[in-house]
Design a protein around this motif. Structure first.
Motif, PDB file in Angstrom:
ATOM      1  N   MET A   1       0.775  -1.143   0.174  1.00 27.29           N
ATOM      2  CA  MET A   1      -0.133  -0.044   0.138  1.00 27.29           C
ATOM      3  C   MET A   1       0.913   1.152  -0.029  1.00 27.29           C
ATOM      4  O   MET A   1       1.689   1.389   0.727  1.00 27.29           O
ATOM      5  CB  MET A   1      -0.925  -0.023   1.439  1.00 27.29           C
ATOM      6  CG  MET A   1      -2.039   1.107   1.219  1.00 27.29           C
ATOM      7  SD  MET A   1      -3.021   1.241   2.647  1.00 27.29           S
ATOM      8  CE  MET A   1      -4.139   0.022   2.379  1.00 27.29           C
ATOM      9  N   LYS A   2       0.651   2.171  -0.739  1.00 26.24           N
ATOM     10  CA  LYS A   2       1.129   3.627  -1.027  1.00 26.24           C
ATOM     11  C   LYS A   2       1.029   4.293   0.274  1.00 26.24           C
ATOM     12  O   LYS A   2      -0.255   4.243   0.526  1.00 26.24           O
ATOM     13  CB  LYS A   2       0.746   4.224  -2.192  1.00 26.24           C
ATOM     14  CG  LYS A   2       1.374   3.294  -3.425  1.00 26.24           C
ATOM     15  CD  LYS A   2       2.734   3.754  -3.910  1.00 26.24           C
ATOM     16  CE  LYS A   2       3.241   2.982  -4.925  1.00 26.24           C
ATOM     17  NZ  LYS A   2       2.582   3.320  -6.318  1.00 26.24           N
ATOM     18  N   THR A   3       1.902   5.229   0.758  1.00 25.35           N
ATOM     19  CA  THR A   3       1.534   6.261   1.717  1.00 25.35           C
ATOM     20  C   THR A   3       1.736   7.544   1.266  1.00 25.35           C
ATOM     21  O   THR A   3       2.903   8.094   0.750  1.00 25.35           O
ATOM     22  CB  THR A   3       2.498   5.930   2.908  1.00 25.35           C
ATOM     23  OG1 THR A   3       2.499   4.576   3.443  1.00 25.35           O
ATOM     24  CG2 THR A   3       2.270   6.951   3.922  1.00 25.35           C
ATOM     25  N   ALA A  27      -7.820  10.576   1.581  1.00 28.43           N
ATOM     26  CA  ALA A  27      -8.351   9.408   2.228  1.00 28.43           C
ATOM     27  C   ALA A  27      -9.221   8.614   1.532  1.00 28.43           C
ATOM     28  O   ALA A  27      -9.782   7.560   2.087  1.00 28.43           O
ATOM     29  CB  ALA A  27      -8.690  10.011   3.830  1.00 28.43           C
ATOM     30  N   ASP A  30      -8.968   4.184  -1.477  1.00 27.66           N
ATOM     31  CA  ASP A  30      -9.162   2.799  -0.615  1.00 27.66           C
ATOM     32  C   ASP A  30      -7.548   2.429  -0.326  1.00 27.66           C
ATOM     33  O   ASP A  30      -7.293   1.998   0.937  1.00 27.66           O
ATOM     34  CB  ASP A  30      -9.708   1.865  -1.093  1.00 27.66           C
ATOM     35  CG  ASP A  30     -11.380   2.083  -1.066  1.00 27.66           C
ATOM     36  OD1 ASP A  30     -11.572   2.795  -0.019  1.00 27.66           O
ATOM     37  OD2 ASP A  30     -11.997   1.450  -1.893  1.00 27.66           O
ATOM     38  N   SER A  31      -6.847   2.348  -1.294  1.00 26.12           N
ATOM     39  CA  SER A  31      -5.538   1.662  -1.140  1.00 26.12           C
ATOM     40  C   SER A  31      -4.302   2.598  -1.017  1.00 26.12           C
ATOM     41  O   SER A  31      -3.233   2.647  -1.663  1.00 26.12           O
ATOM     42  CB  SER A  31      -5.009   0.639  -2.408  1.00 26.12           C
ATOM     43  OG  SER A  31      -5.551   1.317  -3.415  1.00 26.12           O
ATOM     44  N   LEU A  32      -4.963   3.864  -0.115  1.00 25.49           N
ATOM     45  CA  LEU A  32      -3.716   4.722   0.094  1.00 25.49           C
ATOM     46  C   LEU A  32      -3.771   4.973   1.810  1.00 25.49           C
ATOM     47  O   LEU A  32      -4.715   5.142   2.439  1.00 25.49           O
ATOM     48  CB  LEU A  32      -4.159   5.783  -0.438  1.00 25.49           C
ATOM     49  CG  LEU A  32      -2.903   6.918  -0.317  1.00 25.49           C
ATOM     50  CD1 LEU A  32      -1.677   6.633  -1.313  1.00 25.49           C
ATOM     51  CD2 LEU A  32      -3.443   8.374  -0.776  1.00 25.49           C
ATOM     52  N   GLN A  33      -2.435   4.757   2.343  1.00 23.80           N
ATOM     53  CA  GLN A  33      -2.462   5.335   3.868  1.00 23.80           C
ATOM     54  C   GLN A  33      -2.306   6.881   3.926  1.00 23.80           C
ATOM     55  O   GLN A  33      -1.149   7.231   2.884  1.00 23.80           O
ATOM     56  CB  GLN A  33      -1.251   4.503   4.344  1.00 23.80           C
ATOM     57  CG  GLN A  33      -1.355   4.774   6.034  1.00 23.80           C
ATOM     58  CD  GLN A  33      -0.169   4.394   6.611  1.00 23.80           C
ATOM     59  OE1 GLN A  33       0.890   4.203   6.082  1.00 23.80           O
ATOM     60  NE2 GLN A  33      -0.297   4.203   8.038  1.00 23.80           N
ATOM     61  N   VAL A  34      -2.767   7.623   4.408  1.00 25.89           N
ATOM     62  CA  VAL A  34      -2.600   9.179   4.569  1.00 25.89           C
ATOM     63  C   VAL A  34      -2.053   9.520   6.073  1.00 25.89           C
ATOM     64  O   VAL A  34      -3.052   8.850   6.937  1.00 25.89           O
ATOM     65  CB  VAL A  34      -3.918   9.676   4.184  1.00 25.89           C
ATOM     66  CG1 VAL A  34      -3.572  11.430   4.411  1.00 25.89           C
ATOM     67  CG2 VAL A  34      -4.507   9.457   2.768  1.00 25.89           C
ATOM     68  N   ARG A  35      -0.971   9.852   6.164  1.00 19.88           N
ATOM     69  CA  ARG A  35      -0.490  10.368   7.391  1.00 19.88           C
ATOM     70  C   ARG A  35      -0.452  11.903   7.466  1.00 19.88           C
ATOM     71  O   ARG A  35       0.368  12.570   6.365  1.00 19.88           O
ATOM     72  CB  ARG A  35       0.954   9.781   7.641  1.00 19.88           C
ATOM     73  CG  ARG A  35       0.951   8.425   7.756  1.00 19.88           C
ATOM     74  CD  ARG A  35       2.373   7.745   8.075  1.00 19.88           C
ATOM     75  NE  ARG A  35       2.432   8.038   9.352  1.00 19.88           N
ATOM     76  CZ  ARG A  35       3.612   7.980  10.096  1.00 19.88           C
ATOM     77  NH1 ARG A  35       4.966   8.358   9.084  1.00 19.88           N
ATOM     78  NH2 ARG A  35       3.867   8.571  11.161  1.00 19.88           N
ATOM     79  N   ASP A  46       9.540   9.271   8.695  1.00 17.50           N
ATOM     80  CA  ASP A  46       8.517   9.829   7.943  1.00 17.50           C
ATOM     81  C   ASP A  46       8.666   9.783   6.560  1.00 17.50           C
ATOM     82  O   ASP A  46       7.775   9.298   5.683  1.00 17.50           O
ATOM     83  CB  ASP A  46       7.628  10.773   8.850  1.00 17.50           C
ATOM     84  CG  ASP A  46       7.773  10.636  10.235  1.00 17.50           C
ATOM     85  OD1 ASP A  46       6.906   9.690  10.704  1.00 17.50           O
ATOM     86  OD2 ASP A  46       8.468  11.422  10.968  1.00 17.50           O
ATOM     87  N   ALA A  50       7.340   7.291   3.332  1.00 14.04           N
ATOM     88  CA  ALA A  50       6.225   7.661   2.373  1.00 14.04           C
ATOM     89  C   ALA A  50       6.635   7.455   0.758  1.00 14.04           C
ATOM     90  O   ALA A  50       7.838   7.630   0.547  1.00 14.04           O
ATOM     91  CB  ALA A  50       5.783   9.238   2.713  1.00 14.04           C
TER      92      ALA A  50
END
Ligand SMILES: Cc1cc2nc3c(=O)[nH]c(=O)nc-3n(C[C@H](O)[C@H](O)[C@H](O)COP(=O)(O)O)c2cc1C
Length: 163
Positions: A1-3, A27, A30-35, A46, A50
């Motif tokens: 999963m990409k970030t 966000a 679906d297939s993305l992590q958002v920090r 960090d 990413a």
């Protein structure tokens, strides 16, 4: 999963609302992590973890804010040549200008060999007096939707692998 990593600083809340709008839109992928991290809490690890970035800062004294500068100062050489080619975007919250802050972030990102995916988005709060500048800011819906577009663009490109 990409970030997607969003690093921001804000003194009177404007930049924080812009960063949150971008994060909200990103966000929805679906297939993305958002920090989303305050600049004081973000650093080398960090950035390395990413796949793309949004840097969001106020313009203070014709420059990026000191806390944002500290983030870049702490991280610049730590990640140099380790994040080449990754996509990024810039959000600036300014009273009436914002160009210098945008240029500064662009120069840092160029040094990191990052790839700009949209032009810097500058939102002006039109705060000019001492009182207005120190007051909490409310970013309008139109400007927030521009921030959402930036987040959505970066997010979609990351997920589709087009950058
Ligand atoms: C110390 C200080 C210096 C500022 N200098 C500038 C400036 O050079 N150019 C500008 O357009 N706005 C300037 N501003 C206005 C801020 O960019 C504006 O209030 C913005 O909304 C701040 O973002 P924030 O709400 O995320 O803190 C300054 C504000 C402060 C507190």
């Amino acid at each position: 999963m990409k970030t997607l990593l969003i690093v921001y600083h804000s003194m009177t809340g404007g930049t924080q609302q812009m960063a949150r709008a971008a994060a909200r839109a990103a966000a929805t992928e679906d297939s993305l992590q958002v920090r989303i991290l305050h600049a004081a809490d973000a650093g080398e690890r960090d950035l390395l973890q990413a796949d793309g970035y949004i840097f969001a800062t106020p313009e203070n004294l014709a420059a990026i804010s000191g806390v944002m500068k500290d983030f870049f100062d702490r991280s610049y050489y730590a990640v140099l040549d380790r994040i080449n080619g990754r996509p990024y975007a810039v959000l600036i919250c300014a009273g009436s200008d914002g160009q210098n802050a945008a240029r500064q972030v662009e120069r840092i990102a160029t040094g990191w060999r990052l790839k700009p995916v949209v032009p810097p988005l500058i939102v002006c709060t039109h705060a000019q007096t001492r009182e207005a500048i120190l007051q909490p800011k409310v970013i309008g819906l139109k400007d927030l939707s521009l921030c959402e577009e930036v987040g959505a663009t970066l997010a979609a490109g990351l997920v589709l692998g087009v950058f």
